[in-house]
Design a protein around this motif. Structure first.
Motif, mmCIF file in Angstrom:
data_model
loop_
_atom_site.group_PDB
_atom_site.id
_atom_site.type_symbol
_atom_site.label_atom_id
_atom_site.label_comp_id
_atom_site.label_asym_id
_atom_site.label_seq_id
_atom_site.Cartn_x
_atom_site.Cartn_y
_atom_site.Cartn_z
ATOM 1 N N GLN A 119 19.771 49.364 42.564
ATOM 2 C CA GLN A 119 20.766 49.552 41.510
ATOM 3 C C GLN A 119 22.000 48.734 41.836
ATOM 4 O OE1 GLN A 119 20.573 54.027 41.706
ATOM 5 N NE2 GLN A 119 20.484 53.836 39.478
ATOM 6 N N VAL A 120 22.463 47.978 40.830
ATOM 7 C CA VAL A 120 23.648 47.144 40.984
ATOM 8 C C VAL A 120 24.831 47.865 40.369
ATOM 9 C CG1 VAL A 120 24.717 44.921 40.437
ATOM 10 C CG2 VAL A 120 22.259 45.042 40.958
ATOM 11 N N ILE A 121 25.911 47.965 41.119
ATOM 12 C CA ILE A 121 27.088 48.725 40.691
ATOM 13 C C ILE A 121 28.294 47.802 40.649
ATOM 14 C CG2 ILE A 121 28.677 50.591 41.354
ATOM 15 C CD1 ILE A 121 25.390 50.955 42.869
ATOM 16 N N LEU A 122 29.059 47.892 39.568
ATOM 17 C CA LEU A 122 30.314 47.156 39.416
ATOM 18 C C LEU A 122 31.451 48.165 39.523
ATOM 19 C CD1 LEU A 122 31.477 44.304 38.719
ATOM 20 C CD2 LEU A 122 31.463 45.032 36.320
ATOM 21 N N PRO A 123 32.313 48.064 40.527
ATOM 22 C CA PRO A 123 33.325 49.099 40.732
ATOM 23 C C PRO A 123 34.254 49.353 39.551
ATOM 24 C CG PRO A 123 33.084 47.808 42.717
ATOM 25 C CD PRO A 123 32.265 47.125 41.663
ATOM 26 N N ASP A 124 34.473 48.365 38.692
ATOM 27 C CA ASP A 124 35.273 48.573 37.487
ATOM 28 C C ASP A 124 34.568 47.872 36.335
ATOM 29 O OD1 ASP A 124 37.095 48.761 35.442
ATOM 30 O OD2 ASP A 124 38.820 48.141 36.634
ATOM 31 N N LEU A 125 34.153 48.635 35.335
ATOM 32 C CA LEU A 125 33.418 48.059 34.207
ATOM 33 C C LEU A 125 34.261 47.097 33.386
ATOM 34 C CD1 LEU A 125 31.369 51.131 32.923
ATOM 35 C CD2 LEU A 125 30.562 49.190 34.289
ATOM 36 N N ALA A 126 35.578 47.136 33.553
ATOM 37 C CA ALA A 126 36.441 46.219 32.812
ATOM 38 C C ALA A 126 36.587 44.874 33.509
ATOM 39 C CB ALA A 126 37.822 46.842 32.602
ATOM 40 N N ALA A 127 35.914 44.692 34.619
ATOM 41 C CA ALA A 127 35.961 43.403 35.311
ATOM 42 C C ALA A 127 34.983 42.452 34.632
ATOM 43 C CB ALA A 127 35.618 43.572 36.790
ATOM 44 N N GLY A 128 35.414 41.897 33.521
ATOM 45 C CA GLY A 128 34.596 40.938 32.784
ATOM 46 C C GLY A 128 35.001 39.522 33.132
ATOM 47 N N CYS A 129 34.648 38.566 32.301
ATOM 48 C CA CYS A 129 34.992 37.159 32.530
ATOM 49 C C CYS A 129 35.385 36.555 31.200
ATOM 50 C CB CYS A 129 33.798 36.420 33.120
ATOM 51 S SG CYS A 129 34.015 34.618 33.197
#
Length: 390
Positions: A119-129
């Motif tokens: 499972q891949v986890i992004l600590p903040d979902l608002a970290a987009g590009c």
């Protein structure tokens, strides 16, 4: 020998808003991180992160992008660019949890390349590009339909930069194209032009233009820019027919800030300075620079540079500060006088990392990034074509 310490650029009011402390409704995915974050002032954050990481042991693998904050990088098992990190995740099948300290498209790539058991986890979902946001699947499909209507699609090969969403990578795979990085963009374009007569380059116009013109001998007249916000992309039928490079109107919000004036100013300020910039910079900036290279190439050039040499670097500020600290025997300056962090990358700070690691240690899995099977399949096709480039 005299040396000069790194000088922190002066923050502007706007740049202070870009350090990751406020929600951006236009970011690539979410706009906020659920849950209660520990306060940034908590003096125990480092110890808490270390304890949670130790508790998870080999079940956890933490990836840190070069543009990430030092407070986060200290807990990364591997540091690198987006594709290197995704590959490293795939090479750790024993790790149940991949915590990707980067931005959303990077975590998507890791999910595409890792197994279903991970499972891949992004600590903040608002970290987009912001660059990835500039090309949506719907916009690109409309562009392709236009090329089909003109009878051009059969001779157009899509080449998409790694800094794109999984949807765009899947589009590229479905239409026989390839992904590229800033390191292998020339090889990708050479492959594409051996296969077709035109390239649709997504989503960064500057990398596409710089590679075609600077590295491959094309002219600026061979390039047109497709603007998805204008009718028909803002291009006539004849412009599309005559172009060799159909560049998407996208750019990096960090590298796009550098101007030719920045280069002129730093040359006046630091005699004999070597100007080294990323190929995501504007063409006029690249033309004025002494060296152009990917993030990994920038690091390598500074490792190889003569002691006492002076360098002005045109890329993200966290990286420039880090390489300056690693090379106290060289004078390393930031190309611009104002702050130029990657605002969404900076959303992932120590409180977000602690919150994520402690949740995992307690048996809760937050912010999982999952790419659906069909999208993942065709995105992988495009990524595998990149790996097969000659």
């Amino acid at each position: 020998m005299s040396t000069t310490t790194f000088q922190e650029p002066t923050p502007t009011p706007v740049s202070l808003l870009l350090l990751g402390r406020s929600a951006d409704p236009r970011s690539e995915r979410g706009v906020e991180c659920p849950g209660d974050l520990p306060p940034a002032s908590d003096p125990d954050l480092v110890a808490r992160a270390a304890a949670a990481k130790a508790k998870l042991g080999d079940r956890l693998f933490v990836l840190g992008h070069h543009y990430q904050r030092d407070e986060v990088i200290q807990f990364a098992d591997v540091t690198g660019d987006s594709f290197k990190l995704a590959q490293q995740a795939a090479a750790r099948p024993e790790a149940e949890y991949i915590v990707f300290c980067g931005v959303h498209f990077m975590a998507e790539s890791a999910d595409i390349l890792t197994s279903d058991a991970q499972q891949v986890i992004l600590p903040d979902l608002a970290a987009g590009c912001s660059m990835a946001d500039m090309a949506t699947a719907e916009q690109v499909e409309r562009c392709w339909e236009r090329l089909e209507d003109l009878g051009l699609a059969e001779s157009v090969v899509p080449v998409s930069y790694m800094n794109s969403s999984a949807d765009i990578k899947a589009f590229t795979g479905r239409h026989g194209g390839t992904i590229c990085t800033s390191s292998n963009a020339q090889r990708a374009l050479e492959w594409a032009f051996a296969k077709g007569s035109q390239v649709l380059f997504l989503p960064d116009q500057h990398l596409g233009r710089n590679t075609a013109v600077r590295d491959m001998g094309f002219s600026l007249d061979d390039c047109v820019v497709y603007n998805p916000h204008r009718p028909d992309g803002g291009l006539t039928d004849d412009q599309l027919r005559g172009a060799k490079m159909i560049l998407w109107r996208g750019h990096c919000s960090v590298h796009g800030r550098f101007t030719p004036e920045c280069v002129d100013e730093v040359r006046e300020r630091i005699p004999g300075v070597n100007v080294l910039v990323h190929p995501e910079c504007r063409h006029e900036v690249v033309e004025k620079a002494d060296y152009v290279g990917s993030t990994e190439r920038i690091i390598a050039l500074l490792d190889e540079a003569e002691p006492g040499s002076a360098w002005a670097i045109g890329t993200e500020l966290n990286l420039v500060k880090r390489v300056a600290a690693a090379h106290p025997d060289k004078q390393i300056a930031f190309l611009d006088k104002s702050v130029c962090y990657c605002s969404t990358m900076n959303r992932i700070d120590l409180p977000h990392l602690v919150w994520t690691l402690e949740a995992l240690a307690d048996g809760r899995v937050p912010n999982v990034i999952e790419v659906d099977a069909d999208t993942a399949h065709f995105a992988r096709v495009a990524l595998e074509q990149m790996l097969a480039l000659p």
